[in-house]
Design a protein around this motif. Structure first.
Motif, PDB file in Angstrom:
ATOM      1  N   PHE A 493       8.101  -8.064   5.789  1.00 36.55           N
ATOM      2  CA  PHE A 493       9.444  -7.867   6.347  1.00 36.55           C
ATOM      3  C   PHE A 493      10.349  -7.106   5.371  1.00 36.55           C
ATOM      4  O   PHE A 493      11.198  -6.324   5.786  1.00 36.55           O
ATOM      5  CB  PHE A 493      10.057  -9.218   6.725  1.00 36.55           C
ATOM      6  N   LYS A 494      10.144  -7.338   4.098  1.00 32.58           N
ATOM      7  CA  LYS A 494      10.948  -6.626   3.103  1.00 32.58           C
ATOM      8  C   LYS A 494      10.672  -5.123   3.163  1.00 32.58           C
ATOM      9  O   LYS A 494      11.586  -4.292   2.995  1.00 32.58           O
ATOM     10  CB  LYS A 494      10.633  -7.156   1.704  1.00 32.58           C
ATOM     11  N   CYS A 495       9.428  -4.762   3.434  1.00 33.22           N
ATOM     12  CA  CYS A 495       9.029  -3.350   3.445  1.00 33.22           C
ATOM     13  C   CYS A 495       8.996  -2.775   4.855  1.00 33.22           C
ATOM     14  O   CYS A 495       8.445  -1.677   5.078  1.00 33.22           O
ATOM     15  CB  CYS A 495       7.650  -3.196   2.794  1.00 33.22           C
ATOM     16  N   ASN A 496       9.572  -3.531   5.791  1.00 34.39           N
ATOM     17  CA  ASN A 496       9.630  -3.059   7.186  1.00 34.39           C
ATOM     18  C   ASN A 496       8.245  -2.704   7.744  1.00 34.39           C
ATOM     19  O   ASN A 496       8.067  -1.719   8.463  1.00 34.39           O
ATOM     20  CB  ASN A 496      10.551  -1.835   7.306  1.00 34.39           C
ATOM     21  N   GLY A 497       7.242  -3.503   7.390  1.00 32.04           N
ATOM     22  CA  GLY A 497       5.895  -3.318   7.930  1.00 32.04           C
ATOM     23  C   GLY A 497       5.110  -2.180   7.324  1.00 32.04           C
ATOM     24  O   GLY A 497       3.995  -1.868   7.781  1.00 32.04           O
ATOM     25  N   ASN A 498       5.629  -1.536   6.275  1.00 32.42           N
ATOM     26  CA  ASN A 498       4.943  -0.414   5.629  1.00 32.42           C
ATOM     27  C   ASN A 498       3.851  -0.965   4.704  1.00 32.42           C
ATOM     28  O   ASN A 498       4.122  -1.459   3.611  1.00 32.42           O
ATOM     29  CB  ASN A 498       5.948   0.417   4.838  1.00 32.42           C
ATOM     30  N   LEU A 499       2.587  -0.888   5.154  1.00 35.28           N
ATOM     31  CA  LEU A 499       1.487  -1.513   4.419  1.00 35.28           C
ATOM     32  C   LEU A 499       1.249  -0.865   3.054  1.00 35.28           C
ATOM     33  O   LEU A 499       0.892  -1.546   2.087  1.00 35.28           O
ATOM     34  CB  LEU A 499       0.202  -1.453   5.259  1.00 35.28           C
ATOM     35  N   LYS A 500       1.440   0.438   2.952  1.00 36.30           N
ATOM     36  CA  LYS A 500       1.274   1.107   1.656  1.00 36.30           C
ATOM     37  C   LYS A 500       2.314   0.613   0.640  1.00 36.30           C
ATOM     38  O   LYS A 500       2.000   0.408  -0.533  1.00 36.30           O
ATOM     39  CB  LYS A 500       1.385   2.627   1.839  1.00 36.30           C
ATOM     40  N   GLN A 501       3.558   0.435   1.121  1.00 39.39           N
ATOM     41  CA  GLN A 501       4.605  -0.057   0.224  1.00 39.39           C
ATOM     42  C   GLN A 501       4.333  -1.500  -0.192  1.00 39.39           C
ATOM     43  O   GLN A 501       4.578  -1.887  -1.331  1.00 39.39           O
ATOM     44  CB  GLN A 501       5.969   0.054   0.914  1.00 39.39           C
ATOM     45  N   ILE A 502       3.820  -2.307   0.765  1.00 42.63           N
ATOM     46  CA  ILE A 502       3.471  -3.705   0.438  1.00 42.63           C
ATOM     47  C   ILE A 502       2.400  -3.717  -0.646  1.00 42.63           C
ATOM     48  O   ILE A 502       2.479  -4.470  -1.621  1.00 42.63           O
ATOM     49  CB  ILE A 502       2.955  -4.447   1.695  1.00 42.63           C
ATOM     50  N   SER A 503       1.386  -2.859  -0.470  1.00 41.12           N
ATOM     51  CA  SER A 503       0.300  -2.773  -1.455  1.00 41.12           C
ATOM     52  C   SER A 503       0.843  -2.412  -2.837  1.00 41.12           C
ATOM     53  O   SER A 503       0.446  -2.985  -3.851  1.00 41.12           O
ATOM     54  CB  SER A 503      -0.714  -1.713  -0.996  1.00 41.12           C
ATOM     55  N   LYS A 504       1.783  -1.473  -2.857  1.00 38.16           N
ATOM     56  CA  LYS A 504       2.383  -1.040  -4.123  1.00 38.16           C
ATOM     57  C   LYS A 504       3.219  -2.151  -4.749  1.00 38.16           C
ATOM     58  O   LYS A 504       3.112  -2.421  -5.955  1.00 38.16           O
ATOM     59  CB  LYS A 504       3.246   0.197  -3.865  1.00 38.16           C
ATOM     60  N   LEU A 506       3.070  -5.403  -4.293  1.00 35.09           N
ATOM     61  CA  LEU A 506       2.299  -6.593  -4.674  1.00 35.09           C
ATOM     62  C   LEU A 506       1.157  -6.270  -5.640  1.00 35.09           C
ATOM     63  O   LEU A 506       0.411  -7.178  -6.027  1.00 35.09           O
ATOM     64  CB  LEU A 506       1.725  -7.276  -3.423  1.00 35.09           C
ATOM     65  N   TYR A 507       1.032  -4.988  -6.020  1.00 26.35           N
ATOM     66  CA  TYR A 507      -0.044  -4.565  -6.925  1.00 26.35           C
ATOM     67  C   TYR A 507      -1.408  -5.028  -6.383  1.00 26.35           C
ATOM     68  O   TYR A 507      -2.248  -5.578  -7.102  1.00 26.35           O
ATOM     69  CB  TYR A 507       0.170  -5.125  -8.335  1.00 26.35           C
ATOM     70  N   THR A 508      -1.599  -4.825  -5.078  1.00 26.25           N
ATOM     71  CA  THR A 508      -2.798  -5.296  -4.382  1.00 26.25           C
ATOM     72  C   THR A 508      -3.405  -4.144  -3.579  1.00 26.25           C
ATOM     73  O   THR A 508      -2.685  -3.309  -3.019  1.00 26.25           O
ATOM     74  CB  THR A 508      -2.433  -6.466  -3.428  1.00 26.25           C
ATOM     75  N   HIS A 509      -4.726  -4.110  -3.516  1.00 25.11           N
ATOM     76  CA  HIS A 509      -5.420  -3.014  -2.816  1.00 25.11           C
ATOM     77  C   HIS A 509      -4.992  -2.965  -1.344  1.00 25.11           C
ATOM     78  O   HIS A 509      -4.776  -3.988  -0.705  1.00 25.11           O
ATOM     79  CB  HIS A 509      -6.934  -3.205  -2.912  1.00 25.11           C
ATOM     80  N   TYR A 510      -4.896  -1.755  -0.853  1.00 24.05           N
ATOM     81  CA  TYR A 510      -4.439  -1.531   0.539  1.00 24.05           C
ATOM     82  C   TYR A 510      -5.310  -2.286   1.543  1.00 24.05           C
ATOM     83  O   TYR A 510      -4.806  -2.897   2.488  1.00 24.05           O
ATOM     84  CB  TYR A 510      -4.460  -0.023   0.817  1.00 24.05           C
ATOM     85  N   ASN A 511      -6.635  -2.266   1.358  1.00 28.48           N
ATOM     86  CA  ASN A 511      -7.539  -2.950   2.297  1.00 28.48           C
ATOM     87  C   ASN A 511      -7.324  -4.461   2.279  1.00 28.48           C
ATOM     88  O   ASN A 511      -7.476  -5.133   3.304  1.00 28.48           O
ATOM     89  CB  ASN A 511      -8.993  -2.626   1.972  1.00 28.48           C
ATOM     90  N   THR A 512      -6.966  -4.992   1.096  1.00 27.59           N
ATOM     91  CA  THR A 512      -6.693  -6.433   0.985  1.00 27.59           C
ATOM     92  C   THR A 512      -5.447  -6.791   1.781  1.00 27.59           C
ATOM     93  O   THR A 512      -5.393  -7.836   2.442  1.00 27.59           O
ATOM     94  CB  THR A 512      -6.505  -6.828  -0.494  1.00 27.59           C
ATOM     95  N   ILE A 513      -4.457  -5.917   1.753  1.00 30.32           N
ATOM     96  CA  ILE A 513      -3.234  -6.154   2.517  1.00 30.32           C
ATOM     97  C   ILE A 513      -3.550  -6.151   4.011  1.00 30.32           C
ATOM     98  O   ILE A 513      -3.072  -7.014   4.771  1.00 30.32           O
ATOM     99  CB  ILE A 513      -2.157  -5.092   2.191  1.00 30.32           C
ATOM    100  N   ILE A 514      -4.360  -5.202   4.448  1.00 22.55           N
ATOM    101  CA  ILE A 514      -4.735  -5.141   5.871  1.00 22.55           C
ATOM    102  C   ILE A 514      -5.439  -6.439   6.277  1.00 22.55           C
ATOM    103  O   ILE A 514      -5.148  -7.032   7.329  1.00 22.55           O
ATOM    104  CB  ILE A 514      -5.657  -3.930   6.135  1.00 22.55           C
TER     105      ILE A 514
END
Length: 557
Positions: A493-504, A506-514
């Protein structure tokens, strides 16, 4: 009084010892004699006191060379002023070892005439000492009277500083810790010592322990005497005396100590007066902000006594002290908290005095009734109040950088009878600020968005049910599996659903976020592409923030 007496030099100049001759220790002629004693026993060292002039025939050690050799160094170490030895009866001449020791130590040694009795030698010196002490006390009483009259006639620490400056012919600064103020004997002092380099060069004990410091700045070197303002074991501040030379006298120290005592008396009196005033004002504000309409009506009628103008419009501001750093606790927690409150109230008074704001305290919270200008819109009133609150926060943090606080503002109500609603709003804003840990920030109730609804309208049981439905499952999943689904949902919600920004973030791999987003949807049975599900989840997250774990555990589903 122990240091008031006459110097060895004065004894010689006034021939107080008649035909006595100073035969050694002449470099110590400025030593001060405050009393006279007679040595009749060999263990006299156990009974002597600093400042004494000791008379002896050396009878008790006449045949003990080692004792004779050790006597002068022992007396000097005890702080005696001088010794008078009468040779001729028990010893033929004063031992050379004594003369050499006296010269080496600068310890005045008199050779007394054989025909003079000790009583005849003592009386002139004692009379001179008594006269000096009487004169000293008389002068000190006059000084005390002048300083005391300052307070009796309505003066404060500024006037005490000016009077002390006249008495000592020196610049004076008084720093008080109760309200955090500085007072100078003249205005030019304020900038003169700001960038000075201070070096402690001595610490001495009078009635108070005081320090002497060497200070250097652009205009040269000078000396500062710092005397604490003490009462009942508490330090209320310090008095600083600025001198061009390190030549402070005992009389001047006594004057400063009298000023210190009177300053403490003044501050205690001020504290007591402020406490009484604050107690009555607090009672008035309690009634004014009460839910009881009758109490509010009565308080409005008598509000003029406390500076309350019923024709004005007010907004309620709450300031809560959250944390006091360890370094500030130099006495004890309660007294330091009281001192902090006094200092904060003083800052508030200085800042808001022209606005005719009304200020009081309730436990660890300051309550401020801030008048709002006439014919102002609601939006303008919010900006107006927030502006002053940010100024308050800035001033307090400048003066007290090691405390943590929260400032909360209630809504603006035009009708004076509704001022209690502004107080309730400010209380809710303060509670929400604590939950969200909005430390050292200004929180206006109208800026809280959905939190206003959650605090104001929802039943606690219903909030918990909503939490249990949307958040509790992933909280328990995280606890069981050591995952971070809740943290990921908050970032979503903080990143408005932007998965790439969430990954950045949280310092977490994009696939892990998905993967985490998919697991959240599976566990909760929601679809984050659905606007209604998103709204419910975001509201549930806010509920999670305002409900503590005890509330949830006490109300399981």
């Amino acid at each position: 009084m122990d240091r008031i007496g006459i110097t060895v030099k004065e004894v010689l100049e006034k021939r107080l010892l008649g035909n006595a001759e100073l035969i050694a220790g002449k470099s110590g002629i400025n030593r001060v004699i405050t009393r006279v004693n007679i040595m009749e026993v060999p263990d006299i060292i156990n009974w002597v006191k600093p400042g004494e002039l000791l008379f002896t025939t050396v009878y008790s050690i006449k045949d003990d060379y080692d004792a004779q050799k050790a006597l002068i160094p022992a007396l000097n170490s005890k702080g005696l002023a001088a010794i008078g030895i009468k040779p001729g009866r028990y010893i033929k001449e004063i031992p050379e070892a004594m003369i050499q020791a006296a010269d080496k130590l600068g310890f005045p040694l008199f050779k007394l005439p054989l025909e003079a009795s000790f009583s005849d030698l003592m009386l002139p010196i004692l009379h001179e000492i008594f006269d000096k002490q009487a004169s000293f006390l008389q002068r000190l009483d006059e000084v005390h009277g002048k300083l005391m009259n300052v307070v009796i006639n309505g003066g404060g620490l500024k006037e005490i500083a000016v009077t002390l400056s006249d008495l000592l012919k020196a610049n004076i600064m008084i720093k008080e810790e109760v309200f955090g103020n500085f007072y100078y004997s003249n205005d030019e002092m304020k900038s003169k010592y700001d960038d000075a380099v201070i070096k402690l060069i001595g610490k001495k004990n009078g009635s108070f322990e005081y320090e002497i410091m060497e200070v250097q700045n652009g205009s040269g070197t000078f000396f500062v005497i710092k005397v604490p303002i003490m009462a009942a074991g508490q330090n209320y501040g310090e008095i600083y005396v600025f001198k061009e030379k390190n030549d402070i006298t005992n009389f001047e120290i006594n004057i400063i100590e009298r000023a210190s005592t009177i300053s403490a008396f003044y501050l205690i009196k001020e504290i007591a007066a402020k406490e009484v005033e604050m107690r009555y004002r607090s009672g008035f504000i309690d009634d004014l902000l009460s839910f009881d309409a009758d109490k509010r009506s009565i308080s409005v009628e008598r509000g003029a006594i406390f500076g309350f103008d019923a024709s004005k419009q007010y907004t309620v501001i709450l300031l809560e002290i959250k944390k006091i750093e360890k370094e500030l606790k130099n006495i004890n927690e309660n007294s330091e908290l009281v001192r902090l409150k006094n200092r904060i109230i003083n800052i508030l008074n200085n800042l808001l005095q022209e606005k005719n704001a009304i200020i009081t305290t309730k436990l660890d919270t300051m309550i401020i009734l801030l008048p709002v200008p006439d014919k102002i819109s609601d939006a303008e009133s919010r900006n107006y109040t927030k502006k002053y609150c940010y100024e308050i926060l800035k001033k307090i943090k400048e003066s007290l950088p090691d405390i943590t606080l929260i400032i909360a503002i209630g809504r603006f109500y035009r009708n004076i009878t509704e001022i209690y609603k502004s107080y309730q709003d400010a209380r809710k804003a303060l509670m929400i600020g604590n939950v969200l840990q909005k430390y050292n920030e200004v929180i206006h109730f109208e800026d809280l968005g959905i939190f206003r609804l959650l605090y104001q309208n929802a039943e606690e049981d219903e909030l918990i049910k909503f939490y249990n439905e949307y958040i509790d499952p992933i909280v328990k999943y995280d606890e069981k599996h050591g995952t971070e689904l809740l943290k990921t949902l908050e970032a979503y919600f903080k990143c408005n659903g932007n998965l790439k920004q969430i990954s950045k973030d949280l310092y977490t791999h994009y696939n892990t976020i998905i993967y985490r987003i998919q697991r959240i949807q599976e566990i909760l049975g929601v679809n984050l592409e659905n606007s209604r599900d998103r709204l419910n989840l975001e509201v549930a997250l806010q509920i999670y923030k305002i409900l503590d774990r005890k509330q949830i555990s006490d109300n399981p589903r």
